[in-house]
Design an enzyme around this catalytic site. Structure first.
Site, mmCIF file in Angstrom:
data_model
loop_
_atom_site.group_PDB
_atom_site.id
_atom_site.type_symbol
_atom_site.label_atom_id
_atom_site.label_comp_id
_atom_site.label_asym_id
_atom_site.label_seq_id
_atom_site.Cartn_x
_atom_site.Cartn_y
_atom_site.Cartn_z
ATOM 1 N N ASN A 263 -6.250 -2.684 1.829
ATOM 2 C CA ASN A 263 -6.205 -4.139 1.908
ATOM 3 C C ASN A 263 -7.614 -4.700 1.913
ATOM 4 O O ASN A 263 -8.535 -4.086 2.460
ATOM 5 C CB ASN A 263 -5.495 -4.593 3.184
ATOM 6 C CG ASN A 263 -3.997 -4.426 3.117
ATOM 7 O OD1 ASN A 263 -3.415 -4.294 2.050
ATOM 8 N ND2 ASN A 263 -3.351 -4.435 4.267
ATOM 9 N N ARG B 68 0.832 -1.214 0.000
ATOM 10 C CA ARG B 68 0.000 0.000 0.000
ATOM 11 C C ARG B 68 0.861 1.256 0.000
ATOM 12 O O ARG B 68 0.579 2.209 -0.727
ATOM 13 C CB ARG B 68 -0.958 0.007 1.190
ATOM 14 C CG ARG B 68 -2.090 -0.993 1.047
ATOM 15 C CD ARG B 68 -3.009 -0.967 2.242
ATOM 16 N NE ARG B 68 -2.238 -1.285 3.448
ATOM 17 C CZ ARG B 68 -2.635 -1.044 4.689
ATOM 18 N NH1 ARG B 68 -3.788 -0.473 4.914
ATOM 19 N NH2 ARG B 68 -1.887 -1.376 5.721
#
Length: 90
Positions: free
Chosen positions: A36, A18
């Site tokens: 996520n 990320r």
């Protein structure tokens, strides 16, 4: 401006995916989010020009060195929501 949804599968959680996605999207100048998913994948919504999206797609196909990308699914985003600066959602 194009709006695309990406779902990235592989070893993409717990490896900084990320953060590196945020960094790359910010460098390219995209708006959107990365987060996520419960199934171990990473969801990305990106908004930008065709050339920005193309560059981002190319990067997503391999991701950062710490990750292993098995596949990337891509779809057009038909929602009307506009996004500000690219951000990481938790």
């Amino acid at each position: 401006m194009l709006k695309k949804q990406f779902v990235v599968y592989g070893i993409v959680q717990g490896v900084g995916f990320r953060y590196f996605t945020w960094k790359k999207a910010t460098e390219i100048g995209l708006n959107g989010i990365v987060k996520n998913q419960r199934d171990g994948s990473v969801y990305i919504l990106a908004e930008g020009s065709a050339s920005q999206i193309d560059s981002f797609r190319d990067w997503l196909s391999h991701g950062p060195p710490s990750a292993r990308v098995d596949r990337v699914e891509e779809n057009d985003y038909s929602g009307t929501h506009s996004f500000g600066l690219f951000s990481v959602e938790h």
